[in-house]
Design a protein around this motif. Structure first.
Motif, mmCIF file in Angstrom:
data_model
loop_
_atom_site.group_PDB
_atom_site.id
_atom_site.type_symbol
_atom_site.label_atom_id
_atom_site.label_comp_id
_atom_site.label_asym_id
_atom_site.label_seq_id
_atom_site.Cartn_x
_atom_site.Cartn_y
_atom_site.Cartn_z
ATOM 1 N N MET A 1 57.847 -100.083 49.005
ATOM 2 C CA MET A 1 57.350 -100.554 50.307
ATOM 3 C C MET A 1 56.206 -99.623 50.675
ATOM 4 O O MET A 1 56.413 -98.453 50.964
ATOM 5 N N THR B 1 51.947 -101.696 54.367
ATOM 6 C CA THR B 1 52.731 -102.914 54.615
ATOM 7 C C THR B 1 53.721 -102.676 55.748
ATOM 8 O O THR B 1 53.861 -103.511 56.643
ATOM 9 N N TRP B 2 54.397 -101.548 55.721
ATOM 10 C CA TRP B 2 55.373 -101.248 56.770
ATOM 11 C C TRP B 2 54.670 -101.083 58.109
ATOM 12 O O TRP B 2 55.171 -101.531 59.131
ATOM 13 N N LYS B 3 53.489 -100.488 58.121
ATOM 14 C CA LYS B 3 52.740 -100.333 59.377
ATOM 15 C C LYS B 3 52.417 -101.698 59.965
ATOM 16 O O LYS B 3 52.549 -101.909 61.171
ATOM 17 N N ASP C 1 54.147 -104.462 59.406
ATOM 18 C CA ASP C 1 55.432 -105.004 59.854
ATOM 19 C C ASP C 1 55.885 -104.364 61.164
ATOM 20 O O ASP C 1 56.475 -105.033 62.020
ATOM 21 N N MET C 2 55.610 -103.075 61.321
ATOM 22 C CA MET C 2 55.984 -102.389 62.558
ATOM 23 C C MET C 2 55.277 -103.009 63.762
ATOM 24 O O MET C 2 55.876 -103.125 64.834
ATOM 25 N N TYR D 1 53.799 -92.914 60.972
ATOM 26 C CA TYR D 1 53.160 -93.844 60.034
ATOM 27 C C TYR D 1 51.654 -93.941 60.287
ATOM 28 O O TYR D 1 50.875 -94.079 59.346
ATOM 29 N N THR E 1 56.770 -95.617 51.413
ATOM 30 C CA THR E 1 57.057 -95.079 52.743
ATOM 31 C C THR E 1 57.676 -93.684 52.679
ATOM 32 O O THR E 1 57.638 -92.952 53.662
#
Length: 87
Positions: free
Chosen positions: A29, A33-35, A37-38, A62, A75
């Motif tokens: 991940m 991408t997580w940023k 999604d956050m 992040y 991550t």
């Protein structure tokens, strides 16, 4: 000591070795991408009036990871932010 106890999880099993070795590829991940999604999660929480204090507190970590050029890393690379003293 952590893995079999209450602090253990699948994410701990996957990311702790990456953090210990400071090798964040291959990414399962990416931070970028997580940023993204956050932002979606935060917007939804706001729309439904749900307070997310712990989630909100992680966002600067992040953001700093992205500023450090770690966006393509797993991550687990947020360890680098925390090691440097945090955002």
């Amino acid at each position: 000591m952590i893995a079999p106890g209450a602090g253990g999880s699948r994410m701990f099993q996957m990311r702790a070795p990456m953090m210990a070795s400071r090798l964040y590829e291959p990414a399962t991940m990416r931070i970028s991408t997580w940023k993204k999604d956050m932002a979606i999660i935060a917007e939804f929480a706001s729309e439904v009036g749900c307070e997310t204090p712990l989630f909100a507190m992680t966002q600067p970590v992040y953001t700093q990871a992205m500023a450090m050029g770690l966006g393509d890393q797993d991550t687990a690379a947020v360890f680098e932010v925390l090691k440097a003293g945090g955002p």
